[in-house]
Design a protein around this motif. Structure first.
Motif, PDB file in Angstrom:
ATOM      1  N   GLU A 124       1.107  -0.943  -0.262  1.00  0.00           N
ATOM      2  CA  GLU A 124      -0.067  -0.236   0.196  1.00  0.00           C
ATOM      3  C   GLU A 124       0.823   0.989   0.533  1.00  0.00           C
ATOM      4  O   GLU A 124       0.657   2.149  -0.445  1.00  0.00           O
ATOM      5  CB  GLU A 124      -1.142  -0.015   1.371  1.00  0.00           C
ATOM      6  CG  GLU A 124      -2.380   0.791   0.652  1.00  0.00           C
ATOM      7  CD  GLU A 124      -2.544   1.394  -0.034  1.00  0.00           C
ATOM      8  OE1 GLU A 124      -3.123   2.309  -0.122  1.00  0.00           O
ATOM      9  OE2 GLU A 124      -3.458   0.665  -0.283  1.00  0.00           O
ATOM     10  N   ALA A 125       2.120   1.475   0.443  1.00  0.00           N
ATOM     11  CA  ALA A 125       2.844   2.389   0.377  1.00  0.00           C
ATOM     12  C   ALA A 125       2.954   2.506  -0.405  1.00  0.00           C
ATOM     13  O   ALA A 125       3.284   4.217  -1.151  1.00  0.00           O
ATOM     14  CB  ALA A 125       4.339   2.399   1.778  1.00  0.00           C
ATOM     15  N   LEU A 126       3.554   1.604  -0.913  1.00  0.00           N
ATOM     16  CA  LEU A 126       4.516   1.722  -2.719  1.00  0.00           C
ATOM     17  C   LEU A 126       3.192   2.426  -3.870  1.00  0.00           C
ATOM     18  O   LEU A 126       4.165   3.018  -4.195  1.00  0.00           O
ATOM     19  CB  LEU A 126       4.659   0.567  -2.974  1.00  0.00           C
ATOM     20  CG  LEU A 126       6.279  -0.603  -2.999  1.00  0.00           C
ATOM     21  CD1 LEU A 126       6.236  -1.940  -3.021  1.00  0.00           C
ATOM     22  CD2 LEU A 126       7.217   0.628  -3.567  1.00  0.00           C
ATOM     23  N   ARG A 127       2.035   1.915  -3.299  1.00  0.00           N
ATOM     24  CA  ARG A 127       0.868   2.739  -4.317  1.00  0.00           C
ATOM     25  C   ARG A 127       1.420   4.159  -4.262  1.00  0.00           C
ATOM     26  O   ARG A 127       0.453   4.547  -4.985  1.00  0.00           O
ATOM     27  CB  ARG A 127       0.154   1.771  -3.793  1.00  0.00           C
ATOM     28  CG  ARG A 127       0.157   0.497  -4.614  1.00  0.00           C
ATOM     29  CD  ARG A 127      -0.739  -0.244  -4.674  1.00  0.00           C
ATOM     30  NE  ARG A 127      -1.870  -0.747  -3.417  1.00  0.00           N
ATOM     31  CZ  ARG A 127      -1.814  -1.990  -2.815  1.00  0.00           C
ATOM     32  NH1 ARG A 127      -1.193  -2.909  -3.530  1.00  0.00           N
ATOM     33  NH2 ARG A 127      -2.255  -1.872  -2.412  1.00  0.00           N
ATOM     34  N   SER A 128       1.020   4.357  -2.774  1.00  0.00           N
ATOM     35  CA  SER A 128       1.383   5.627  -2.564  1.00  0.00           C
ATOM     36  C   SER A 128       2.547   6.744  -2.721  1.00  0.00           C
ATOM     37  O   SER A 128       2.879   7.173  -3.508  1.00  0.00           O
ATOM     38  CB  SER A 128       0.154   5.772  -1.424  1.00  0.00           C
ATOM     39  OG  SER A 128       0.612   5.144  -0.473  1.00  0.00           O
ATOM     40  N   ASP A 129       2.811   7.052  -1.316  1.00  0.00           N
ATOM     41  CA  ASP A 129       3.989   7.123  -1.624  1.00  0.00           C
ATOM     42  C   ASP A 129       5.245   7.051  -0.576  1.00  0.00           C
ATOM     43  O   ASP A 129       4.915   6.548   0.844  1.00  0.00           O
ATOM     44  CB  ASP A 129       4.240   9.212  -0.990  1.00  0.00           C
ATOM     45  CG  ASP A 129       4.853   9.658  -0.778  1.00  0.00           C
ATOM     46  OD1 ASP A 129       5.877   9.318  -0.824  1.00  0.00           O
ATOM     47  OD2 ASP A 129       4.908  10.778  -0.267  1.00  0.00           O
ATOM     48  N   PRO A 130       6.408   5.592  -1.066  1.00  0.00           N
ATOM     49  CA  PRO A 130       6.760   4.687  -0.086  1.00  0.00           C
ATOM     50  C   PRO A 130       7.927   5.957   0.869  1.00  0.00           C
ATOM     51  O   PRO A 130       8.396   5.069   2.023  1.00  0.00           O
ATOM     52  CB  PRO A 130       7.153   4.537  -1.373  1.00  0.00           C
ATOM     53  CG  PRO A 130       7.892   5.147  -1.952  1.00  0.00           C
ATOM     54  CD  PRO A 130       6.566   6.041  -2.399  1.00  0.00           C
ATOM     55  N   ARG A 131       8.079   7.059   1.008  1.00  0.00           N
ATOM     56  CA  ARG A 131       9.237   7.878   1.136  1.00  0.00           C
ATOM     57  C   ARG A 131       9.087   7.870   2.722  1.00  0.00           C
ATOM     58  O   ARG A 131      10.047   7.584   3.597  1.00  0.00           O
ATOM     59  CB  ARG A 131       9.117   9.447   0.361  1.00  0.00           C
ATOM     60  CG  ARG A 131       9.861   9.625  -0.427  1.00  0.00           C
ATOM     61  CD  ARG A 131      10.097  11.188  -0.573  1.00  0.00           C
ATOM     62  NE  ARG A 131       8.356  11.332  -1.264  1.00  0.00           N
ATOM     63  CZ  ARG A 131       7.925  12.316  -1.423  1.00  0.00           C
ATOM     64  NH1 ARG A 131       9.126  13.100  -1.987  1.00  0.00           N
ATOM     65  NH2 ARG A 131       6.855  12.645  -2.211  1.00  0.00           N
ATOM     66  N   PRO A 132       7.258   8.142   3.728  1.00  0.00           N
ATOM     67  CA  PRO A 132       7.439   8.067   4.722  1.00  0.00           C
ATOM     68  C   PRO A 132       8.189   6.817   5.441  1.00  0.00           C
ATOM     69  O   PRO A 132       8.457   6.888   6.382  1.00  0.00           O
ATOM     70  CB  PRO A 132       6.314   8.073   5.054  1.00  0.00           C
ATOM     71  CG  PRO A 132       5.777   8.872   3.309  1.00  0.00           C
ATOM     72  CD  PRO A 132       6.405   8.443   2.582  1.00  0.00           C
TER      73      PRO A 132
END
Length: 390
Positions: free
Chosen positions: A55-63
């Motif tokens: 899910e983080a990869l699909r959105s913004d993985p930086r955080p």
């Protein structure tokens, strides 16, 4: 601290280690709120579920990447991803590749790892290249998993270099000696003492240790013993062989059962050791990932040109049939090909369009995007090799 004291601390000796200082670090407790993407914390090991990472990869993985980087150095230094491979058949098919490679190897008398006796383990060195050549189809399916690259880049930055070694601990296999890993973990104390202490710390940032569980690993099979927070002790490369540190490790190390398809990653400076396999009939198999920074020297030498050529026709076919998405393609290429331009021969391989020559990863992406025939790709790989030679 005055200048003389600071200079004296730059080069230090084994006699400077102190168990009390080490214990004070290791007896910290993880605060789960520091890791908002995690599912839970078990015995100071931060547990993630693969779904949250995807899910983080699909959105913004930086955080998430910042969270993982903090975890590996300032945190407990170790994490687990449950169901890192959601389809166990992918892992099983790659296990079949490993078993075929084992069948081709002479394992008698020389299958030990660095920290276990000969005959205790079955070992495939350089499993990455051997698997790519033996079964490009399985290699692509297996290493198209983007979570490996996500975690590696969180610690090492881009253009990391993957190597891998398969380890099978047979029934009755004895535990390893507690240790730290490559690079400084594979040097003698005398050699480690020659490096300034800041380099002891820096070396942690040059590799990341990982493992893919290829079998279920209940505690009785001896999954890796881990000592959370031990990577924070800067003198650890001088300490891990000492009896009092070994005793402390055995009193405080933790073990977590793993399931087939789970991922384990930890800072190479974390004190750890494979455990005893006390079962009569279970063979514990893991694909050990040792991932190096673009700025470090990997432990193993790989023929990445050969790997690229073995994988290219299958990648071309999969792209033609829409069987591989962009994320999976990028993950495979990052695993197989070199992503950093140096070292090279700048007389014959000059940076014509920018500051750095073309990399193997860039060449492979260009070839696949333009659907070069295999023969054309091979010509360009051979040309790149010749240009980079001294």
């Amino acid at each position: 601290m005055n200048l003389q004291t600071s200079m004296a601390c730059t080069f230090t000796r084994e006699s400077a280690v102190a168990l009390a200082d080490f214990a004070a670090l290791c007896e910290q407790t993880v605060n789960a709120t520091d890791y908002p993407h995690c599912t839970e914390v078990q015995r100071n090991v931060v547990i993630y579920h693969a779904d949250s990472l995807h899910e983080a990869l699909r959105s913004d993985p930086r955080p998430l990447m910042a969270e993982l980087h903090q975890l590996f150095r300032q945190g407990p230094g170790v994490m687990v991803v449950r169901q890192g491979y959601s389809d166990p058949d992918v892992v099983d098919r790659h296990s079949q590749v490993f078993n075929a490679i084992f069948a081709q190897q002479d394992q008698a008398g020389h299958a030990a790892d660095h920290f276990a006796r000969a005959g205790t383990n079955g070992r495939i060195w350089n499993s990455l290249q051997k698997a790519a050549v033996h079964s490009p189809e399985s290699f692509i399916e297996y290493y198209a998993n983007p979570l490996i690259g996500l975690i590696a880049e969180s610690w090492l930055g881009p253009h990391f270099q993957t190597t891998a070694q398969v380890n099978v601990v047979h029934p009755g296999g004895r535990a390893q000696q507690p240790h730290r890993d490559y690079p400084l973990g594979f040097q003698t104390v005398d050699e480690v003492e020659r490096f300034p202490l800041p380099l002891h710390v820096l070396s942690q940032y040059l590799t990341l240790q990982g493992a893919v569980a290829h079998t279920d690993m209940p505690l009785e099979t001896g999954p890796t013993l881990l000592l959370p927070f031990s990577q924070q002790y800067d003198l650890g490369y001088l300490a891990w062989r000492r009896t009092e540190f070994i005793d402390y490790f055995h009193q405080h190390a933790v073990q977590l059962p793993l399931h087939k398809g789970d991922l384990l990653f930890f800072n190479p400076a974390l004190f750890h050791a494979a455990g005893n396999n006390i079962t009569p009939d279970q063979h514990r198999m893991a694909n050990l990932l040792q991932i190096s920074s673009a700025f470090g020297k990997p432990m193993e030498s790989l023929d990445r040109d050969r790997m690229m050529q073995a994988l290219y026709p299958v990648l071309l076919k999969r792209l033609a049939h829409n069987e591989l998405d962009a994320q999976g393609l990028a993950a495979v290429i990052a695993t197989a090909a070199d992503g950093y331009s140096f070292p090279t021969n700048l007389d014959t391989d000059p940076p014509l369009q920018g500051l750095a020559p073309q990399t193997g990863q860039q060449l492979m992406l260009e070839a696949l995007a333009q659907r070069w025939p295999f023969e054309t790709f091979v010509q360009h790989v051979n040309l790149m090799r010749r240009k980079r030679q001294a």
